[in-house]
Design a protein around this motif. Structure first.
Motif, PDB file in Angstrom:
ATOM      1  N   SER A 136      94.884  52.113  -5.649  1.00  0.00           N
ATOM      2  CA  SER A 136      95.307  51.514  -6.914  1.00  0.00           C
ATOM      3  C   SER A 136      94.391  50.358  -7.315  1.00  0.00           C
ATOM      4  N   LYS A 137      93.983  50.338  -8.563  1.00  0.00           N
ATOM      5  CA  LYS A 137      93.119  49.265  -9.077  1.00  0.00           C
ATOM      6  C   LYS A 137      93.849  47.919  -9.019  1.00  0.00           C
ATOM      7  N   THR A 138      95.136  47.935  -9.316  1.00  0.00           N
ATOM      8  CA  THR A 138      95.904  46.685  -9.280  1.00  0.00           C
ATOM      9  C   THR A 138      95.958  46.121  -7.865  1.00  0.00           C
ATOM     10  N   ALA A 139      96.189  46.978  -6.886  1.00  0.00           N
ATOM     11  CA  ALA A 139      96.206  46.518  -5.497  1.00  0.00           C
ATOM     12  C   ALA A 139      94.833  45.981  -5.102  1.00  0.00           C
ATOM     13  N   GLU A 140      93.800  46.617  -5.585  1.00  0.00           N
ATOM     14  CA  GLU A 140      92.441  46.137  -5.316  1.00  0.00           C
ATOM     15  C   GLU A 140      92.207  44.781  -5.971  1.00  0.00           C
ATOM     16  N   ASP A 141      92.644  44.626  -7.211  1.00  0.00           N
ATOM     17  CA  ASP A 141      92.486  43.351  -7.926  1.00  0.00           C
ATOM     18  C   ASP A 141      93.175  42.199  -7.207  1.00  0.00           C
ATOM     19  N   TYR A 142      94.307  42.492  -6.568  1.00  0.00           N
ATOM     20  CA  TYR A 142      95.064  41.466  -5.844  1.00  0.00           C
ATOM     21  C   TYR A 142      94.717  41.419  -4.359  1.00  0.00           C
ATOM     22  N   THR A 143      93.706  42.153  -3.969  1.00  0.00           N
ATOM     23  CA  THR A 143      93.241  42.227  -2.574  1.00  0.00           C
ATOM     24  C   THR A 143      94.365  42.543  -1.591  1.00  0.00           C
ATOM     25  N   VAL A 144      95.187  43.513  -1.951  1.00  0.00           N
ATOM     26  CA  VAL A 144      96.265  43.957  -1.073  1.00  0.00           C
ATOM     27  C   VAL A 144      95.657  44.859  -0.009  1.00  0.00           C
ATOM     28  N   THR A 145      95.785  44.444   1.247  1.00  0.00           N
ATOM     29  CA  THR A 145      95.226  45.225   2.348  1.00  0.00           C
ATOM     30  C   THR A 145      96.304  45.779   3.268  1.00  0.00           C
ATOM     31  N   SER A 146      97.530  45.261   3.145  1.00  0.00           N
ATOM     32  CA  SER A 146      98.642  45.773   3.937  1.00  0.00           C
ATOM     33  C   SER A 146      99.936  45.528   3.165  1.00  0.00           C
ATOM     34  N   LEU A 147     100.963  46.250   3.565  1.00  0.00           N
ATOM     35  CA  LEU A 147     102.260  46.139   2.907  1.00  0.00           C
ATOM     36  C   LEU A 147     103.302  45.664   3.915  1.00  0.00           C
ATOM     37  N   PRO A 148     104.301  44.938   3.476  1.00  0.00           N
ATOM     38  CA  PRO A 148     104.526  44.453   2.127  1.00  0.00           C
ATOM     39  C   PRO A 148     103.604  43.284   1.786  1.00  0.00           C
ATOM     40  N   ALA A 149     103.344  43.142   0.508  1.00  0.00           N
ATOM     41  CA  ALA A 149     102.532  42.029   0.007  1.00  0.00           C
ATOM     42  C   ALA A 149     103.175  41.537  -1.285  1.00  0.00           C
ATOM     43  N   ASN A 150     103.069  40.242  -1.543  1.00  0.00           N
ATOM     44  CA  ASN A 150     103.608  39.732  -2.798  1.00  0.00           C
ATOM     45  C   ASN A 150     102.873  38.481  -3.257  1.00  0.00           C
ATOM     46  N   TYR A 151     103.030  38.222  -4.535  1.00  0.00           N
ATOM     47  CA  TYR A 151     102.482  37.036  -5.185  1.00  0.00           C
ATOM     48  C   TYR A 151     103.567  36.470  -6.078  1.00  0.00           C
ATOM     49  N   LEU A 152     103.729  35.160  -6.071  1.00  0.00           N
ATOM     50  CA  LEU A 152     104.658  34.521  -6.984  1.00  0.00           C
ATOM     51  C   LEU A 152     103.832  33.820  -8.060  1.00  0.00           C
TER      52      LEU A 152
END
Length: 119
Positions: free
Chosen positions: A77-93
Motif C-alpha cells: 500500500s502506498k499509504t503504508a509506505e508513506d507512513y513507513t509502516v513496517t509492522s502491524l499494528p501501527a498507528n499515528y495520532l
C-alpha cells in the motif's frame, strides 16, 4: 484533509493481524466511543488484499462506526509506505492542525495519551 479539526488516530491493521483486531476491540473502540463527541475519530487503514476478509473483520469486530479504508494492495500500500509502516499494528495520532503528535502508542499508553489531550 476532510478530518482536519479533529484528533485522528490513523490505525494500520489487517484482518489477519490478531493483535490489531484485539486492540481495535479492547482499546480503540472504547476510546472512540468515549471521545468521539469531543473531537476524536479513527481512520483505520487495512493492509488486506481480500475485500471479503477485510469487510468481514469490520463487521465481526463491530468497528464500522469509524472510517475504514483499504486499497487492497496489502503491504504494498502506498499509504503504508508513506507512513513507513513496517509492522502491524501501527498507528499515528494526528492533532486538529494535521500534525503527528504521537506514533505507535498501544494499550494503556494510548488510552492515557488520548485521555490527557481530550480531558
Amino acid at each position: 484533509s476532510g478530518l482536519k479539526g479533529k484528533y485522528v488516530l490513523i490505525d494500520f491493521g489487517a484482518s489477519w493481524c490478531a493483535p490489531c483486531r484485539a486492540e481495535n476491540v479492547s482499546v480503540i473502540k472504547p476510546l472512540y466511543n468515549k471521545y468521539r463527541n469531543k473531537g476524536f475519530t479513527v481512520l483505520s487503514i487495512s493492509q488486506d488484499k481480500n475485500r471479503a476478509d477485510w469487510l468481514g473483520a469490520i463487521e465481526k469486530d463491530e468497528t464500522n462506526t469509524w472510517y475504514n479504508v483499504s486499497d487492497l494492495k496489502g503491504q504494498a500500500s502506498k499509504t503504508a509506505e508513506d507512513y513507513t509502516v513496517t509492522s502491524l499494528p501501527a498507528n499515528y495520532l494526528i492533532d486538529p492542525k494535521g500534525t503527528i503528535i504521537a506514533r505507535n502508542l498501544h494499550g494503556a499508553k494510548l488510552e492515557k495519551f488520548v485521555e490527557k489531550i481530550l480531558q
